[in-house]
Design a protein around this motif. Sequence first.
Motif, PDB file in Angstrom:
ATOM      1  N   SER A   1       0.858  -1.184   0.000  1.00  0.00           N
ATOM      2  CA  SER A   1       0.000   0.000   0.000  1.00  0.00           C
ATOM      3  C   SER A   1       0.893   1.232   0.000  1.00  0.00           C
ATOM      4  O   SER A   1       2.072   1.153   0.348  1.00  0.00           O
ATOM      5  CB  SER A   1      -0.946   0.013   1.208  1.00  0.00           C
ATOM      6  OG  SER A   1      -0.218   0.114   2.413  1.00  0.00           O
TER       7      SER A   1
ATOM      8  N   TRP B   1      -7.565   7.746  -7.882  1.00  0.00           N
ATOM      9  CA  TRP B   1      -7.093   6.675  -7.014  1.00  0.00           C
ATOM     10  C   TRP B   1      -6.483   7.277  -5.755  1.00  0.00           C
ATOM     11  O   TRP B   1      -6.028   8.426  -5.753  1.00  0.00           O
ATOM     12  CB  TRP B   1      -6.078   5.797  -7.737  1.00  0.00           C
ATOM     13  CG  TRP B   1      -4.976   6.560  -8.414  1.00  0.00           C
ATOM     14  CD1 TRP B   1      -3.846   7.061  -7.844  1.00  0.00           C
ATOM     15  CD2 TRP B   1      -4.896   6.930  -9.806  1.00  0.00           C
ATOM     16  NE1 TRP B   1      -3.069   7.706  -8.782  1.00  0.00           N
ATOM     17  CE2 TRP B   1      -3.685   7.641  -9.990  1.00  0.00           C
ATOM     18  CE3 TRP B   1      -5.723   6.708 -10.912  1.00  0.00           C
ATOM     19  CZ2 TRP B   1      -3.288   8.126 -11.231  1.00  0.00           C
ATOM     20  CZ3 TRP B   1      -5.324   7.201 -12.141  1.00  0.00           C
ATOM     21  CH2 TRP B   1      -4.125   7.906 -12.310  1.00  0.00           C
ATOM     22  N   LYS B   2      -6.480   6.489  -4.669  1.00  0.00           N
ATOM     23  CA  LYS B   2      -5.955   6.998  -3.397  1.00  0.00           C
ATOM     24  C   LYS B   2      -4.446   6.848  -3.308  1.00  0.00           C
ATOM     25  O   LYS B   2      -3.773   7.618  -2.619  1.00  0.00           O
ATOM     26  CB  LYS B   2      -6.632   6.306  -2.219  1.00  0.00           C
ATOM     27  CG  LYS B   2      -6.363   4.819  -2.101  1.00  0.00           C
ATOM     28  CD  LYS B   2      -7.074   4.247  -0.887  1.00  0.00           C
ATOM     29  CE  LYS B   2      -6.774   2.752  -0.738  1.00  0.00           C
ATOM     30  NZ  LYS B   2      -7.449   2.148   0.433  1.00  0.00           N
ATOM     31  N   ASP B   3      -3.888   5.837  -3.966  1.00  0.00           N
ATOM     32  CA  ASP B   3      -2.435   5.663  -4.014  1.00  0.00           C
ATOM     33  C   ASP B   3      -2.101   4.813  -5.233  1.00  0.00           C
ATOM     34  O   ASP B   3      -3.000   4.390  -5.975  1.00  0.00           O
ATOM     35  CB  ASP B   3      -1.880   5.039  -2.718  1.00  0.00           C
ATOM     36  CG  ASP B   3      -2.459   3.663  -2.406  1.00  0.00           C
ATOM     37  OD1 ASP B   3      -2.769   2.908  -3.346  1.00  0.00           O
ATOM     38  OD2 ASP B   3      -2.600   3.337  -1.209  1.00  0.00           O
TER      39      ASP B   3
ATOM     40  N   ASP C   1      -3.766   1.385  -5.422  1.00  0.00           N
ATOM     41  CA  ASP C   1      -5.170   1.509  -5.815  1.00  0.00           C
ATOM     42  C   ASP C   1      -5.273   1.757  -7.315  1.00  0.00           C
ATOM     43  O   ASP C   1      -6.159   1.214  -7.993  1.00  0.00           O
ATOM     44  CB  ASP C   1      -5.806   2.650  -5.022  1.00  0.00           C
ATOM     45  CG  ASP C   1      -7.309   2.762  -5.247  1.00  0.00           C
ATOM     46  OD1 ASP C   1      -7.977   1.707  -5.314  1.00  0.00           O
ATOM     47  OD2 ASP C   1      -7.817   3.898  -5.348  1.00  0.00           O
ATOM     48  N   LYS C   2      -4.368   2.552  -7.849  1.00  0.00           N
ATOM     49  CA  LYS C   2      -4.339   2.812  -9.295  1.00  0.00           C
ATOM     50  C   LYS C   2      -4.151   1.509 -10.072  1.00  0.00           C
ATOM     51  O   LYS C   2      -4.870   1.235 -11.053  1.00  0.00           O
ATOM     52  CB  LYS C   2      -3.205   3.787  -9.623  1.00  0.00           C
ATOM     53  CG  LYS C   2      -2.963   3.999 -11.108  1.00  0.00           C
ATOM     54  CD  LYS C   2      -1.808   4.956 -11.349  1.00  0.00           C
ATOM     55  CE  LYS C   2      -0.474   4.362 -10.952  1.00  0.00           C
ATOM     56  NZ  LYS C   2       0.652   5.289 -11.204  1.00  0.00           N
TER      57      LYS C   2
ATOM     58  N   ASN D   1      -4.770  -1.565  -9.059  1.00  0.00           N
ATOM     59  CA  ASN D   1      -5.930  -2.441  -8.884  1.00  0.00           C
ATOM     60  C   ASN D   1      -7.103  -1.996  -9.751  1.00  0.00           C
ATOM     61  O   ASN D   1      -7.798  -2.823 -10.363  1.00  0.00           O
ATOM     62  CB  ASN D   1      -6.344  -2.481  -7.413  1.00  0.00           C
ATOM     63  CG  ASN D   1      -5.341  -3.227  -6.553  1.00  0.00           C
ATOM     64  OD1 ASN D   1      -4.621  -4.107  -7.033  1.00  0.00           O
ATOM     65  ND2 ASN D   1      -5.272  -2.880  -5.274  1.00  0.00           N
ATOM     66  N   LYS D   2      -7.329  -0.682  -9.831  1.00  0.00           N
ATOM     67  CA  LYS D   2      -8.417  -0.179 -10.669  1.00  0.00           C
ATOM     68  C   LYS D   2      -8.128  -0.419 -12.155  1.00  0.00           C
ATOM     69  O   LYS D   2      -9.051  -0.687 -12.935  1.00  0.00           O
ATOM     70  CB  LYS D   2      -8.638   1.314 -10.405  1.00  0.00           C
ATOM     71  CG  LYS D   2      -9.312   1.592  -9.074  1.00  0.00           C
ATOM     72  CD  LYS D   2      -9.631   3.068  -8.891  1.00  0.00           C
ATOM     73  CE  LYS D   2     -10.463   3.272  -7.627  1.00  0.00           C
ATOM     74  NZ  LYS D   2     -10.817   4.695  -7.411  1.00  0.00           N
TER      75      LYS D   2
END
Length: 514
Positions: free
Chosen positions: A168, A387-389, A392-393, A395-396
């Motif tokens: 993360s 995205w939050k980080d 996350d980018k 994963n999206k």
Amino acid sequence: MKIFNAKQIYDADKFTIDRQQISSNQLMERAAIQIFNWIHSRLQGAQTKISVFSGIGNNGGDGLVLARHLHEHGYNVEVHVVNYSEHRSKDFLINLDRLKEIKIWPNFLSEESELPTIGREDIVVDAIFGIGLNRVPDLWVINLMQHLNNSRAFKLSIDMPSGLFMESGPINTDGVIRANIVLTFQVPKLVFFLPETGKLFDHWEILDIGLDQEFLSKSEAEYELIGKNEVLSLYIPREKYSHKGSYGHSLIIGGSYGKIGAVILAAKGSLCAGSGLVNAYVPKCGYVPLQTALPEAMVITDSDEREISNIDFGVAPTVIGIGVGIGTSGATVKAFSEFLHKNNVPLVIDADGLNILSKNPDLFKKMPSKTVLTPHPKELERIIGKWKDDFDKLNKTKVFSKKFDSIVVIKGANSIIIYGDKGYVNTTGNPGMATGGSGDVLTGIITGLIAQGYSPLDAAIFGVYIHGKAADIAVENCGFQALIASGIIDNIGKAYLELFQVQEPEGVQGESEQ
């Protein structure tokens, strides 16, 4: 090269311990000796003060073993134990006792302790936290880290810069050791290559600590690092008895008044990547510039003088690269939409092609299977949302890739190719590529590779590597600031040749550098 997550690394350690019939402490000893050898080969006994900051887990244990070996070889070493918890690992305690046996008495740091004095000529070894960190450190530990960062001493982190999470993004970057070098064990970590985390340290190297090779080779990794060896395995050699038709027909669709250069760059990139034939479809205003700048390409023009208004090319391309310089006028959006509804040829989509898609998301469903998208960060955000980080980018992007069966090239300092649940991290490229037209060249290269018979995924992986390698070769003669997109194209051939150059060995080395 595979990039493992924390669980896989722990599993590799356990498997190695069981298979080689060694203890976890012996594996720790092996790892610390590799770090000692790296330091010793560079310092050669110099009496620089070495301050080892050890946590109380296994990463801290590595630091204690290292300190013992440094002391036994006459180095000026000082040990600080960062006492952030009452829970200490077994191997940490074993090696703490071994230190005391040779009369090294660590300085135990707590919330009440004064910050130790660190000189700018000192070496700081960071062994505070390892790959298992899953929470923000306590404030006093963060203050200690900031103290070390502000010292201007040379900082060496063991395995991971303390304060970084494996899976993360960082919550508080003040609580991250800003290492000059990270000596990591056996495999690289994904955080080394992401924009948010990769900028928090300077360099990394891999130390081989003898983890079981069979386990490493058989384990599936979510991400792979793409270097020369990986790309060589994808290379398709040319047949002696072949002709231009053997290597496909690329069509580049794009351009608008004032942006014809984007098509020229993409078309030339496709030719230099090896496409047998290249056609360009542009507004009428692009006819003379293309015929003049790139006589090797064929040109078809739209009925409109200044923009693409009706995509009707009358040829049978192997692959189409679309979007470079195309603009987003109403007529162009309509033409692009109509084209997607009737097209079944493999696609590479870039630039305004991506912007049109993001504003008309129903069009994503019209893309052929395994369409290659090449967004820069802002274009990616328009496609997948904020995205939050960086994790996350990724994963999206995977969710998007699976939903539309598409290949997404996330352009950046370490471009990452995403297809389904897999990611491929590129190792070539440099800051000089932050220049207009660089992405157009990449679109052309990937298009040209698909034309020659590379699968879209292989073309994306190979193309990103060759694109970056051409830029790396170019900057050797011009520097970062003077690199332009044409300079990348001019060195594509040299990038191909470099794939087959064999470097003379400089001696046995137990490390790999980024």
